[in-house]
Design an enzyme around this catalytic site. Structure first.
Site, PDB file in Angstrom:
ATOM      1  N   CYS B  50       0.828  -1.209   0.000  1.00 17.63           N
ATOM      2  CA  CYS B  50       0.000   0.000   0.000  1.00 17.63           C
ATOM      3  C   CYS B  50       0.855   1.248   0.000  1.00 17.63           C
ATOM      4  O   CYS B  50       0.481   2.273  -0.544  1.00 17.63           O
ATOM      5  CB  CYS B  50      -0.862   0.040   1.242  1.00 17.63           C
ATOM      6  SG  CYS B  50      -1.610  -1.512   1.585  1.00 17.63           S
ATOM      7  N   ASN B  51       1.999   1.157   0.645  1.00 16.36           N
ATOM      8  CA  ASN B  51       2.803   2.363   0.800  1.00 16.36           C
ATOM      9  C   ASN B  51       3.932   2.496  -0.205  1.00 16.36           C
ATOM     10  O   ASN B  51       4.557   3.538  -0.292  1.00 16.36           O
ATOM     11  CB  ASN B  51       3.403   2.418   2.209  1.00 16.36           C
ATOM     12  CG  ASN B  51       2.373   2.822   3.232  1.00 16.36           C
ATOM     13  OD1 ASN B  51       1.274   3.242   2.856  1.00 16.36           O
ATOM     14  ND2 ASN B  51       2.708   2.696   4.484  1.00 16.36           N
ATOM     15  N   ARG B  52       4.213   1.424  -0.916  1.00 12.72           N
ATOM     16  CA  ARG B  52       5.315   1.521  -1.867  1.00 12.72           C
ATOM     17  C   ARG B  52       5.176   0.520  -3.008  1.00 12.72           C
ATOM     18  O   ARG B  52       4.592  -0.540  -2.858  1.00 12.72           O
ATOM     19  CB  ARG B  52       6.660   1.352  -1.168  1.00 12.72           C
ATOM     20  CG  ARG B  52       6.864  -0.009  -0.516  1.00 12.72           C
ATOM     21  CD  ARG B  52       8.208  -0.096   0.167  1.00 12.72           C
ATOM     22  NE  ARG B  52       8.233   0.701   1.381  1.00 12.72           N
ATOM     23  CZ  ARG B  52       9.040   1.730   1.589  1.00 12.72           C
ATOM     24  NH1 ARG B  52       9.912   2.073   0.672  1.00 12.72           N
ATOM     25  NH2 ARG B  52       8.987   2.400   2.710  1.00 12.72           N
ATOM     26  N   SER B 109       9.977   3.034   6.499  1.00  9.86           N
ATOM     27  CA  SER B 109       8.521   2.914   6.607  1.00  9.86           C
ATOM     28  C   SER B 109       7.906   4.187   7.159  1.00  9.86           C
ATOM     29  O   SER B 109       8.589   5.005   7.758  1.00  9.86           O
ATOM     30  CB  SER B 109       8.157   1.771   7.552  1.00  9.86           C
ATOM     31  OG  SER B 109       8.651   0.570   7.052  1.00  9.86           O
ATOM     32  N   PRO B 115       6.710  -4.086  11.580  1.00  8.03           N
ATOM     33  CA  PRO B 115       7.324  -5.355  11.188  1.00  8.03           C
ATOM     34  C   PRO B 115       6.820  -5.965   9.879  1.00  8.03           C
ATOM     35  O   PRO B 115       7.430  -6.893   9.376  1.00  8.03           O
ATOM     36  CB  PRO B 115       6.963  -6.270  12.356  1.00  8.03           C
ATOM     37  CG  PRO B 115       5.680  -5.723  12.880  1.00  8.03           C
ATOM     38  CD  PRO B 115       5.681  -4.253  12.590  1.00  8.03           C
ATOM     39  N   GLN B 120       6.543  -8.663   3.622  1.00  9.26           N
ATOM     40  CA  GLN B 120       6.169  -8.288   2.263  1.00  9.26           C
ATOM     41  C   GLN B 120       7.354  -8.429   1.307  1.00  9.26           C
ATOM     42  O   GLN B 120       7.196  -8.869   0.171  1.00  9.26           O
ATOM     43  CB  GLN B 120       5.624  -6.856   2.261  1.00  9.26           C
ATOM     44  CG  GLN B 120       4.261  -6.778   2.945  1.00  9.26           C
ATOM     45  CD  GLN B 120       3.875  -5.366   3.352  1.00  9.26           C
ATOM     46  OE1 GLN B 120       4.742  -4.510   3.568  1.00  9.26           O
ATOM     47  NE2 GLN B 120       2.582  -5.106   3.478  1.00  9.26           N
ATOM     48  N   ALA B 190      -5.470   2.251   3.458  1.00 12.55           N
ATOM     49  CA  ALA B 190      -4.701   1.074   3.815  1.00 12.55           C
ATOM     50  C   ALA B 190      -3.299   1.525   4.141  1.00 12.55           C
ATOM     51  O   ALA B 190      -2.998   2.697   4.077  1.00 12.55           O
ATOM     52  CB  ALA B 190      -4.690   0.082   2.661  1.00 12.55           C
ATOM     53  N   GLU B 192       0.786  -0.029   5.857  1.00 10.60           N
ATOM     54  CA  GLU B 192       1.444  -0.983   6.744  1.00 10.60           C
ATOM     55  C   GLU B 192       1.012  -0.772   8.188  1.00 10.60           C
ATOM     56  O   GLU B 192       0.572  -1.676   8.873  1.00 10.60           O
ATOM     57  CB  GLU B 192       2.962  -0.827   6.618  1.00 10.60           C
ATOM     58  CG  GLU B 192       3.482  -1.238   5.246  1.00 10.60           C
ATOM     59  CD  GLU B 192       4.777  -0.535   4.846  1.00 10.60           C
ATOM     60  OE1 GLU B 192       5.371   0.151   5.691  1.00 10.60           O
ATOM     61  OE2 GLU B 192       5.178  -0.657   3.676  1.00 10.60           O
ATOM     62  N   MET B 193       1.128   0.490   8.615  1.00 11.43           N
ATOM     63  CA  MET B 193       0.838   0.798  10.015  1.00 11.43           C
ATOM     64  C   MET B 193      -0.637   0.618  10.338  1.00 11.43           C
ATOM     65  O   MET B 193      -0.999   0.087  11.382  1.00 11.43           O
ATOM     66  CB  MET B 193       1.258   2.243  10.283  1.00 11.43           C
ATOM     67  CG  MET B 193       1.027   2.674  11.700  1.00 11.43           C
ATOM     68  SD  MET B 193       1.994   1.674  12.835  1.00 11.43           S
ATOM     69  CE  MET B 193       1.017   1.876  14.287  1.00 11.43           C
TER      70      MET B 193
END
Lengths: 272, 424
Positions: B50-52, B109, B115, B120, B190, B192-193
């Protein structure tokens, strides 16, 4: 000094000790301190109960006949409800917000004339017991709602301002405080309503009219309206949380004024 | 052979761009296989979260390869190059290695130390491994990235931090709601965190989970993970009324929830309390919302502050992590240059062998009288000479020394080896 006076002094001393421990608990609380506080409060409560029974036996009527007796009975009701809540919910720090109030009311009670006077003929009625017990149990519920309201505001301040220091960890959650506050008012309100109705009936039988705009009656009515508003806006407009807490604090201030203020400042037919 | 990293992350690209560049579902296999077909690309792996979105490649020429990959991305995702190019970062060589290690160690991140990114990365490489698009270099890089991340996790307290942030969120929720059983929770966006915090909440008894995502399919995917219900983006204001806890991490460029909207929501909720956590950067929820009664809004920074009072010397931990990464980079570098010296050794041997064969041929022409036994003796002598001559440079090339790259260049020059042709 009569037995009942000694019992009163012992109870007062225990409440004083409990209040001190409660305040200390705000700064550094452990499981031991809250256990000590509870034992002191229970001891005070038992001696206090013995005092009330002794007065009943000695005077032959429910000992709520003057301001001293009334405020003493009032604080006994508060302690009773406090111990009940403590037993039922184990709310952290509730004592710290309640026991000082109890001690102050008891202290003012101790400074009022304690003489047991024969009951004036107008008051000699079974209404005395019913009316006063209803009124004081109701007021005690409002007193606890007041303490819980303050706890709510403190906790809310921590959460809103995002500074979770101090008492944040030890205070109960906002939801439970709000819920208990609401529940206490739903207990207190019908009791107050019944107290006003029984008072009117009693007034009719003693003085011949239901309502005479006596200051005590007027202020009781104001109190009733305040709590009616608290419940109304909660049910209709969903006022809860901070506003409900503020209203319940305000309500109790009016209760205290009705109880003490009216007697000292205004003239009333009520002896208390 | 060089490592090349191309990618966008939450810091460089808006969520729209990230979503358009994402390799979701079947697109991942298609994309990885197509990338491998590119002329300049020798090995490839794709990480898409989602973030990268990041592409890890092993290439000969970084400039040529990155051009080719950019063209590919443009065609594959149907975007014009200028649309994503300014959000794209390109790292080559040691920078690329450092980047991969920092990503796997969760230093890159949104919430440092979370974690999930390691898992991923593992998944991304395993997928590439299964599709046989990686080789010696990327496999080694993957192993190193994972072991580095593990070192960072065990030797520093970075990882504790992310865990404590979602832990703090749960603790806070419990101070608002007593217990989370029966509460409903909305995941807006969405990340990671956000997913980590969501998992914590679900583990703590949250019952109903609503997942809102701009891409409905992605929302469904996430909702499946939490046993929840996906909600379309257009309907979220409608559904938000039911949410007691909201985690927002959409990465939209502006506020998605305004004070007036929330006031209406609170009216509909009859003022039942709401706990909102805004993880987005920039913030997605109007901070003024915190002023509404019974609404408690926390940003990641606020939670961080809560946690920071507990964790001291966070900066020190980050520095420690960077040091570990530098150490691991050096090790990887050494391994890589040893990889570089192999072709040189082969070429050197080849060169010597060529000379030997050539000279023996000439000798045979000049002295046809030599019989087989004599010829054999001469051949033997020639072999011994070249072996003795190339032995010291071979040993030097195999040795793990700091100036090996220079040595390789020097030997190539001294012996007249043209490396490029012989590298394969």
């Amino acid at each position: 000094m009569g037995v009942e006076l000694i019992l009163f002094e012992i109870a007062l001393t225990f409440y004083f000790a409990a209040a001190i421990v409660c305040v200390l608990e705000l700064f550094k609380g452990t499981r031991t301190t809250s256990k000590i506080m509870l034992s002191l409060a229970v001891a005070g409560f038992l001696f206090h109960a013995a005092n009330i029974i002794a007065r009943y036996v000695l005077s032959g009527h429910i000992p709520i006949a003057n301001l001293h007796e009334a405020s003493s009975f009032f604080s006994w009701c508060i302690v009773f409800l406090f111990l009940f809540l403590e037993y039922r919910y184990r709310l952290g720090l509730l004592g710290s917000f309640i026991m000082p109030v109890v001690f102050v009311i008891m202290l003012s009670s101790s400074m009022l004339p304690r003489k047991m006077e024969p009951l004036s003929p107008v008051l000699q009625s079974y209404w005395l017991g019913i009316h006063t017990v209803l009124a004081f149990v109701g007021d005690a519920a409002f007193a606890l709602a007041f303490g819980i309201g303050i706890m709510y505001l403190v906790q809310e301040h921590y959460v809103k301002s995002r500074h979770l220091g101090g008492l944040f960890q030890r205070l109960p959650s906002l939801q439970i405080l709000d819920e208990i506050n609401y529940r206490l008012i739903t207990i207190g309100f019908p009791l107050l309503t019944l107290a006003i109705i029984t008072g009117a009936l009693w007034a009719e039988s003693a003085w011949g009219s239901y309502w005479r705009w006596d200051p005590k009656e007027v202020w009781s009515l104001i109190t009733w309206f305040i709590y009616a508003v608290v419940l109304h806006v909660r049910l209709i407009a969903g006022w809860r949380g901070r506003r409900a807490a503020i209203l319940s604090i305000l309500g109790f201030c009016v209760v205290l004024f009705t109880f003490f203020g009216v007697n000292f400042i205004l003239q009333s037919k009520h002896t208390f | 052979m060089k490592v090349l990293v191309l990618g966008v992350n939450h810091k460089t690209a808006s969520v729209e761009i990230r979503e358009r560049l994402a390799f979701n579902g079947p697109k991942l296999e298609e994309g990885v296989l197509a990338l491998q077909q590119l002329e300049e690309v020798k090995e490839i792996a794709v990480l898409s979260t989602c973030n990268r979105v990041e592409l890890y490649a092993c290439v000969g020429n970084t400039a040529a390869a990155s051009e080719q990959i950019k063209d590919f991305l443009s065609g594959f995702h149907g975007m014009k190059r200028p649309e994503f190019e300014k959000s794209l970062y390109v790292h080559g060589g040691p920078d690329a290695v450092q980047h991969v290690f920092r990503v796997s160690s969760s230093l890159d991140s949104m919430v440092v130390g979370e974690p999930q990114i390691l898992g991923q990365i593992k998944d991304a490489f395993e997928f590439a491994l299964a599709k046989k698009t990686t080789g010696v270099l990327l496999n080694k890089l993957m192993k190193k990235a994972i072991s580095t991340a593990k070192r960072v996790r065990t030797e520093t307290r970075i990882a504790e931090n992310a865990v404590s942030i979602s832990f703090a969120a749960v603790e806070l929720a419990k101070k608002i709601f007593t217990n989370l059983g029966g509460k409903s929770f909305m995941l807006l966006g969405a990340g990671e965190m956000a997913e980590l915090a969501a998992r914590h909440l679900v583990n703590n008894g949250v019952q109903e989970v609503l997942v809102v995502n701009r891409t409905y399919e992605r929302g469904c995917e996430l909702a499946g993970e939490f046993n929840g219900k996906a909600v379309r983006w257009e309907d979220f204001l409608h559904e938000i009324v039911h949410a007691d806890i909201i985690i927002c991490s959409t990465g939209a460029p502006s506020y998605v929830l305004l004070k007036e909207q929330m006031q209406k929501v609170m009216k509909e909720r009859r003022n039942r309390p709401v706990f909102i956590i805004d993880i987005s950067v920039p913030r997605n929820i109007d901070p003024e919302i915190n002023k509404i009664d019974n609404v408690y809004l926390y940003s990641v920074d606020d939670l961080q502050e809560v946690v920071d009072t507990n964790i001291h010397g966070r900066k020190l931990e980050a520095e420690k992590a960077e040091r570990i990464i530098a150490e691991e980079m050096e090790k990887f570098d050494r391994w890589m240059s040893s990889l570089n010296s192999v072709p040189t050794i082969v070429a050197l041997r080849q060169k010597a062998e060529d000379i030997r064969r050539e000279e023996l041929e000439r000798l045979r022409n000049r002295l046809p009288a030599l019989d087989a036994e004599q010829m054999k003796a001469v051949e033997y002598m020639a072999t011994a000479i070249i072996n003795k001559l190339i032995h010291p440079p071979t040993v030097a090339l195999k040795e793990d020394s700091e100036d090996r790259d220079e040595l390789i260049a020097m030997i190539k020059k001294l012996y007249g080896i043209n490396g490029e042709e012989n590298e394969e």
